[in-house]
Design a protein around this motif. Structure first.
Motif, PDB file in Angstrom:
ATOM      1  N   SER A 183       0.853  -1.185   0.000  1.00  0.00           N
ATOM      2  CA  SER A 183       0.000   0.000   0.000  1.00  0.00           C
ATOM      3  C   SER A 183       0.885   1.230   0.000  1.00  0.00           C
ATOM      4  CB  SER A 183      -0.971  -0.017   1.177  1.00  0.00           C
ATOM      5  OG  SER A 183      -0.365  -0.492   2.333  1.00  0.00           O
ATOM      6  N   ARG A 184       0.464   2.203  -0.748  1.00  0.00           N
ATOM      7  CA  ARG A 184       1.235   3.417  -0.907  1.00  0.00           C
ATOM      8  C   ARG A 184       0.352   4.541  -0.412  1.00  0.00           C
ATOM      9  NH1 ARG A 184       5.864   4.438  -3.734  1.00  0.00           N
ATOM     10  NH2 ARG A 184       5.950   6.489  -4.669  1.00  0.00           N
ATOM     11  N   ARG A 207       8.936  18.274   4.192  1.00  0.00           N
ATOM     12  CA  ARG A 207       8.545  16.911   3.820  1.00  0.00           C
ATOM     13  C   ARG A 207       9.373  15.902   4.590  1.00  0.00           C
ATOM     14  NH1 ARG A 207       8.086  16.292  -2.681  1.00  0.00           N
ATOM     15  NH2 ARG A 207       7.456  14.221  -2.026  1.00  0.00           N
ATOM     16  N   ALA A 208       8.692  14.839   5.062  1.00  0.00           N
ATOM     17  CA  ALA A 208       9.413  13.738   5.693  1.00  0.00           C
ATOM     18  C   ALA A 208      10.026  12.879   4.592  1.00  0.00           C
ATOM     19  CB  ALA A 208       8.446  12.904   6.529  1.00  0.00           C
ATOM     20  N   GLU A 209      11.101  12.172   4.915  1.00  0.00           N
ATOM     21  CA  GLU A 209      11.701  11.234   3.975  1.00  0.00           C
ATOM     22  C   GLU A 209      10.676  10.145   3.645  1.00  0.00           C
ATOM     23  OE1 GLU A 209      15.356  10.512   3.378  1.00  0.00           O
ATOM     24  OE2 GLU A 209      15.726  12.603   3.943  1.00  0.00           O
ATOM     25  N   GLU A 210      10.702   9.657   2.404  1.00  0.00           N
ATOM     26  CA  GLU A 210       9.800   8.561   2.059  1.00  0.00           C
ATOM     27  C   GLU A 210      10.228   7.325   2.849  1.00  0.00           C
ATOM     28  OE1 GLU A 210       8.982   8.228  -2.109  1.00  0.00           O
ATOM     29  OE2 GLU A 210       8.469   6.109  -1.923  1.00  0.00           O
ATOM     30  N   ILE A 211       9.265   6.700   3.513  1.00  0.00           N
ATOM     31  CA  ILE A 211       9.632   5.519   4.305  1.00  0.00           C
ATOM     32  C   ILE A 211       8.767   4.323   3.932  1.00  0.00           C
ATOM     33  CG2 ILE A 211      10.524   6.740   6.334  1.00  0.00           C
ATOM     34  CD1 ILE A 211       7.722   5.829   7.603  1.00  0.00           C
ATOM     35  N   THR A 212       9.304   3.138   4.213  1.00  0.00           N
ATOM     36  CA  THR A 212       8.542   1.905   4.026  1.00  0.00           C
ATOM     37  C   THR A 212       8.418   1.221   5.374  1.00  0.00           C
ATOM     38  OG1 THR A 212       9.387   1.654   1.789  1.00  0.00           O
ATOM     39  CG2 THR A 212       8.423  -0.289   2.808  1.00  0.00           C
ATOM     40  N   THR A 245       2.896  -4.059  10.369  1.00  0.00           N
ATOM     41  CA  THR A 245       1.632  -3.400  10.019  1.00  0.00           C
ATOM     42  C   THR A 245       0.478  -4.350  10.323  1.00  0.00           C
ATOM     43  OG1 THR A 245       1.442  -4.172   7.732  1.00  0.00           O
ATOM     44  CG2 THR A 245       2.799  -2.217   8.098  1.00  0.00           C
ATOM     45  N   PRO A 246      -0.679  -3.804  10.713  1.00  0.00           N
ATOM     46  CA  PRO A 246      -1.790  -4.671  11.106  1.00  0.00           C
ATOM     47  C   PRO A 246      -2.275  -5.588   9.991  1.00  0.00           C
ATOM     48  CG  PRO A 246      -2.309  -2.335  11.480  1.00  0.00           C
ATOM     49  CD  PRO A 246      -0.989  -2.380  10.810  1.00  0.00           C
ATOM     50  N   GLU A 247      -2.187  -5.122   8.749  1.00  0.00           N
ATOM     51  CA  GLU A 247      -2.683  -5.931   7.631  1.00  0.00           C
ATOM     52  C   GLU A 247      -1.577  -6.766   6.985  1.00  0.00           C
ATOM     53  OE1 GLU A 247      -5.881  -6.032   6.220  1.00  0.00           O
ATOM     54  OE2 GLU A 247      -6.844  -4.586   7.556  1.00  0.00           O
ATOM     55  N   ARG A 248      -0.371  -6.730   7.562  1.00  0.00           N
ATOM     56  CA  ARG A 248       0.764  -7.519   7.050  1.00  0.00           C
ATOM     57  C   ARG A 248       1.078  -7.238   5.578  1.00  0.00           C
ATOM     58  NH1 ARG A 248       1.212  -7.627  11.665  1.00  0.00           N
ATOM     59  NH2 ARG A 248       1.126  -9.365  13.109  1.00  0.00           N
ATOM     60  N   VAL A 249       1.074  -5.958   5.244  1.00  0.00           N
ATOM     61  CA  VAL A 249       1.407  -5.535   3.886  1.00  0.00           C
ATOM     62  C   VAL A 249       2.427  -4.405   4.008  1.00  0.00           C
ATOM     63  CG1 VAL A 249       0.495  -4.346   1.849  1.00  0.00           C
ATOM     64  CG2 VAL A 249      -0.829  -6.170   2.889  1.00  0.00           C
ATOM     65  N   PRO A 250       3.548  -4.473   3.268  1.00  0.00           N
ATOM     66  CA  PRO A 250       4.515  -3.372   3.352  1.00  0.00           C
ATOM     67  C   PRO A 250       3.871  -2.068   2.896  1.00  0.00           C
ATOM     68  CG  PRO A 250       5.077  -4.870   1.550  1.00  0.00           C
ATOM     69  CD  PRO A 250       3.964  -5.509   2.316  1.00  0.00           C
ATOM     70  N   VAL A 261      -6.984   1.485   1.699  1.00  0.00           N
ATOM     71  CA  VAL A 261      -6.337   1.084   0.445  1.00  0.00           C
ATOM     72  C   VAL A 261      -6.653  -0.364   0.117  1.00  0.00           C
ATOM     73  CG1 VAL A 261      -4.114   0.651  -0.665  1.00  0.00           C
ATOM     74  CG2 VAL A 261      -4.416   2.684   0.747  1.00  0.00           C
ATOM     75  N   LEU A 262      -6.531  -1.222   1.122  1.00  0.00           N
ATOM     76  CA  LEU A 262      -6.643  -2.663   0.881  1.00  0.00           C
ATOM     77  C   LEU A 262      -8.088  -3.131   0.735  1.00  0.00           C
ATOM     78  CD1 LEU A 262      -3.898  -3.784   3.400  1.00  0.00           C
ATOM     79  CD2 LEU A 262      -3.717  -3.734   0.905  1.00  0.00           C
ATOM     80  N   HIS A 263      -8.982  -2.495   1.471  1.00  0.00           N
ATOM     81  CA  HIS A 263     -10.389  -2.902   1.436  1.00  0.00           C
ATOM     82  C   HIS A 263     -11.291  -1.690   1.273  1.00  0.00           C
ATOM     83  CE1 HIS A 263      -8.590  -6.463   3.216  1.00  0.00           C
ATOM     84  NE2 HIS A 263      -8.194  -5.755   4.246  1.00  0.00           N
ATOM     85  N   PRO A 264     -11.185  -0.974   0.150  1.00  0.00           N
ATOM     86  CA  PRO A 264     -12.043   0.207  -0.008  1.00  0.00           C
ATOM     87  C   PRO A 264     -13.501  -0.216  -0.064  1.00  0.00           C
ATOM     88  CG  PRO A 264     -10.887  -0.256  -2.065  1.00  0.00           C
ATOM     89  CD  PRO A 264     -10.358  -1.213  -1.035  1.00  0.00           C
ATOM     90  N   THR A 265     -14.359   0.535   0.605  1.00  0.00           N
ATOM     91  CA  THR A 265     -15.785   0.188   0.614  1.00  0.00           C
ATOM     92  C   THR A 265     -16.545   0.988  -0.432  1.00  0.00           C
ATOM     93  OG1 THR A 265     -16.210   1.850   2.297  1.00  0.00           O
ATOM     94  CG2 THR A 265     -15.807  -0.397   3.052  1.00  0.00           C
ATOM     95  N   GLY A 266     -16.045   2.163  -0.758  1.00  0.00           N
ATOM     96  CA  GLY A 266     -16.754   3.040  -1.681  1.00  0.00           C
ATOM     97  C   GLY A 266     -16.292   2.834  -3.100  1.00  0.00           C
TER      98      GLY A 266
END
Ligand code: GTP
Ligand code: MG
Length: 142
Positions: free
Chosen positions: A11-12, A42-47, A53-58, A128-133
């Motif tokens: 997810s981005r 701006r903060a540095e881009e991080i991964t 993460t709760p959904e186990r996705v980077p 991101v992972l489970h959009p409802t709309g």
């Protein structure tokens, strides 16, 4: 507000919005678990690695400074700086949320008090992972 571009492998999360609402502070509070006294634009881009993460996705977090013209969806609406108001800022947030169908969820938080910071990024990842709309909704509800 925070908006997100879905991707099947990660997810981005993009953080576009109006100036000075605390986007950079929210990212830095999440990462360091303390409120930064001095913030860059701006903060540095991080991964964030999958296993924490709760959904186990980077999850890549991309900060943004300035105005973004393109409409990225899904969106979550974030009421930051809740430490500055006596009453709940949900009173302000909910009517906005109800007006725009592309907003998945809303949350009140404070980068300063570290209130709802991990929750906010969890809602973001979930949106991101489970959009409802609908993924694209050009028209406002009213
Ligand atoms: P731009 O990148 O310039 O658009 O700003 P931004 O949205 O990244 O906001 P930034 O993190 O730079 O914060 C702007 C100001 O708000 C700074 O002075 C922060 O210290 C302050 N701020 C951010 N979050 C909070 C919060 O939760 N509570 C309070 N009281 N101040 C905050
Ligand atoms: Mg910033």
């Amino acid at each position: 507000s925070v908006s997100f571009v879905p991707n099947s492998h990660s997810s981005r999360l993009f953080l576009p919005s109006t100036a000075k609402v605390g986007k950079t502070s929210l990212i830095m509070s999440l990462v360091s678990e303390e409120f930064p006294d001095v913030v860059p634009y701006r903060a540095e881009e991080i991964t964030i690695p999958a296993d924490v993460t709760p959904e186990r996705v980077p999850t890549h977090i991309v900060d943004y400074s300035g105005t973004l013209s393109s409409c990225l969806v899904p969106l979550i609406l974030v009421g930051n700086k809740s430490d500055l108001v006596e009453h709940s800022s949900m009173e302000t947030i909910l009517p906005i949320m109800n007006q725009y169908s592309e907003i998945e969820t809303c949350v009140e938080c404070s980068a300063k008090n570290l209130k709802n910071i991990s929750e906010l990024f969890y809602y973001a990842q979930k949106a991101v992972l489970h959009p409802t709309g609908p993924l694209y909704c050009p028209e406002k509800k009213d």
